[in-house]
Write a protein that holds these residues in place. Structure first.
Motif, PDB file in Angstrom:
ATOM      1  N   MET A   1      -3.117   1.284  -2.080  1.00 19.80           N
ATOM      2  CA  MET A   1      -1.674   2.089  -2.087  1.00 19.80           C
ATOM      3  C   MET A   1      -1.495   2.737  -1.537  1.00 19.80           C
ATOM      4  SD  MET A   1       1.408   1.973  -5.072  1.00 19.80           S
ATOM      5  CE  MET A   1       0.046   2.798  -5.938  1.00 19.80           C
ATOM      6  N   SER A   2      -0.512   3.166  -0.633  1.00 16.91           N
ATOM      7  CA  SER A   2      -0.206   4.121   0.121  1.00 16.91           C
ATOM      8  C   SER A   2       0.766   4.804   0.857  1.00 16.91           C
ATOM      9  CB  SER A   2      -1.023   5.557   1.149  1.00 16.91           C
ATOM     10  OG  SER A   2      -1.555   4.462   1.933  1.00 16.91           O
ATOM     11  N   ASN A   3       1.800   5.803   0.685  1.00 15.33           N
ATOM     12  CA  ASN A   3       3.026   6.081   1.777  1.00 15.33           C
ATOM     13  C   ASN A   3       4.055   4.008   0.958  1.00 15.33           C
ATOM     14  OD1 ASN A   3       2.107   8.542   2.798  1.00 15.33           O
ATOM     15  ND2 ASN A   3       0.697   7.314   3.902  1.00 15.33           N
ATOM     16  N   ILE A   5       3.251   1.222   0.920  1.00 13.70           N
ATOM     17  CA  ILE A   5       2.680   0.510   1.285  1.00 13.70           C
ATOM     18  C   ILE A   5       2.689  -0.353  -0.038  1.00 13.70           C
ATOM     19  CG2 ILE A   5       1.530  -0.997   3.110  1.00 13.70           C
ATOM     20  CD1 ILE A   5       1.658   2.022   4.701  1.00 13.70           C
ATOM     21  N   ILE A   6       2.852  -1.856   0.074  1.00 13.52           N
ATOM     22  CA  ILE A   6       1.871  -2.183  -1.372  1.00 13.52           C
ATOM     23  C   ILE A   6       0.676  -3.492   0.099  1.00 13.52           C
ATOM     24  CG2 ILE A   6       2.516  -5.161  -2.514  1.00 13.52           C
ATOM     25  CD1 ILE A   6       4.329  -1.716  -3.186  1.00 13.52           C
ATOM     26  N   GLU A   7      -0.367  -2.956  -0.947  1.00 13.84           N
ATOM     27  CA  GLU A   7      -1.934  -4.138  -0.154  1.00 13.84           C
ATOM     28  C   GLU A   7      -1.512  -4.855  -1.557  1.00 13.84           C
ATOM     29  OE1 GLU A   7      -4.034  -1.218   0.171  1.00 13.84           O
ATOM     30  OE2 GLU A   7      -3.151   0.462   1.154  1.00 13.84           O
ATOM     31  N   ARG A   8      -1.268  -5.300  -2.569  1.00 14.89           N
ATOM     32  CA  ARG A   8      -1.814  -6.676  -3.306  1.00 14.89           C
ATOM     33  C   ARG A   8      -0.618  -6.160  -4.745  1.00 14.89           C
ATOM     34  NH1 ARG A   8      -5.701  -3.759  -7.335  1.00 14.89           N
ATOM     35  NH2 ARG A   8      -5.250  -1.283  -8.171  1.00 14.89           N
ATOM     36  N   ASP A  11       0.216  -3.169  -7.043  1.00 10.77           N
ATOM     37  CA  ASP A  11       0.584  -2.242  -6.578  1.00 10.77           C
ATOM     38  C   ASP A  11       3.045  -1.879  -6.143  1.00 10.77           C
ATOM     39  OD1 ASP A  11      -1.574  -1.325  -5.801  1.00 10.77           O
ATOM     40  OD2 ASP A  11      -1.763  -2.516  -3.470  1.00 10.77           O
ATOM     41  N   THR A  15       4.904   1.400  -7.835  1.00 11.93           N
ATOM     42  CA  THR A  15       5.542   2.182  -6.437  1.00 11.93           C
ATOM     43  C   THR A  15       7.105   1.951  -6.973  1.00 11.93           C
ATOM     44  OG1 THR A  15       4.021   1.053  -5.054  1.00 11.93           O
ATOM     45  CG2 THR A  15       6.232   1.298  -3.977  1.00 11.93           C
TER      46      THR A  15
END
Length: 300
Positions: A1-3, A5-8, A11, A15
């Motif tokens: 997870m960064s910035n 952006i949902i990856e899973r 997250d 977030t």
């Protein structure tokens, strides 16, 4: 997870919480972050389907659409899931350990009840039913009488309807605003209230039917006490022989709120022309020190 952006799945909650963390108001941050965590956890626990999500959003929309100047479906929903009572007890001594047990405001309080002399009647149009004589005193937590407390009183009729629900009743029937005397006392004449069903023609009614629950509240009289320097008291005194006392649809009955409505079949009535049976209610209300804030009226 960064910035952001949902990856899973895992997250999503952190977030959202992080996005709200810049709120200036610390209480807003705490409440909203907890709300997000809990509602996300709820969806995960029950594995909420998309169809159920859509149904829930539609339910909330219908609550708003069913609310108007004379009916508050949002408060009714909070009442019917026990949320109003929970919040009330969280903020008022949990059952009256330090004051008269508070109770939910309900959806029928109006802020502009007519001022009424002590001992006078709040029956403002023909309202058949057993006559009731109420005498109350208001004291502080040390037992000292509280003078000059403004006390709003409101109740349903013996057919279970508040005056704003019933075109046969005069405006402000069975409502009054009293002021306690030097001994902290106020009194009035009325009719014995009846239990009644909450409105069931909206989404809350659909919920009750789906849960096979009856819609009835036990008979009661509402009291709201207001005095600067004291925490505003909102309470109800329930009729002790009501058939729904143990199954209140809004979970509002606590032990401290059950009154002693005494039936009189003989003896001298407290006023001329009163026929048996008639009833009396004597009750002590306790207010604690605190900030005097009136709630927002749910209807006009």
């Amino acid at each position: 997870m960064s910035n952001g952006i949902i990856e899973r799945l895992e997250d999503v909650t952190p977030t959202v919480v992080r996005a709200m963390s810049a709120a200036d108001n610390p209480r807003l941050r705490a409440v909203m972050e907890a709300f997000v965590r809990h509602i996300h956890a709820f969806a995960c626990e029950v594995k909420l389907t998309e169809a159920e999500y859509d149904l829930g959003i539609d339910f909330l929309n219908r609550i708003g659409q069913a609310t108007n100047d004379s009916h508050n479906e949002g408060i009714l929903f909070a009442d019917a899931i026990g949320f109003s009572t929970l919040v009330c007890l969280l903020n008022n001594g949990n059952g009256g350990a330090t004051e008269t047990a508070a109770a939910l405001l309900g959806p029928f309080w109006r802020a502009n009840s007519p001022r009424t002399e002590n001992g006078a009647s709040i029956v403002r149009s023909p309202t058949p039913g057993p006559e009731l004589f109420v005498a109350c005193e208001i004291v502080d937590t040390a037992g000292k009488p509280l003078a000059d407390v403004e006390v709003d009183v409101w109740q349903s009729s013996p057919v279970g309807l508040y005056e704003n629900q019933d075109e046969t009743q005069a405006d402000m029937n069975l409502r009054g605003k009293f002021t306690t005397d030097a001994n902290g006392q106020f009194s009035f004449r009325s009719v014995k209230p009846a239990g009644y069903p909450v409105p069931t023609d909206g989404p809350v009614g659909d919920m009750l039917r789906a849960q096979h629950r009856h819609p009835y509240r036990p008979a009661h009289i509402h009291f709201l006490g207001f005095k600067p320097g004291h925490k505003t008291l909102v309470t109800q005194i329930f009729v002790d022989d009501d058939e729904h006392l143990h199954t209140d649809v809004v979970f509002g009955v606590t032990r401290a709120l059950v009154g002693d409505y005494r039936r009189h079949d003989h003896g001298e009535p407290l006023a001329a022309g009163v026929r048996a049976p008639w009833y009396t209610l004597n009750h002590r209300l306790v207010m604690e020190n605190g900030e005097a804030i009136l709630p927002k009226p749910p209807i006009k």
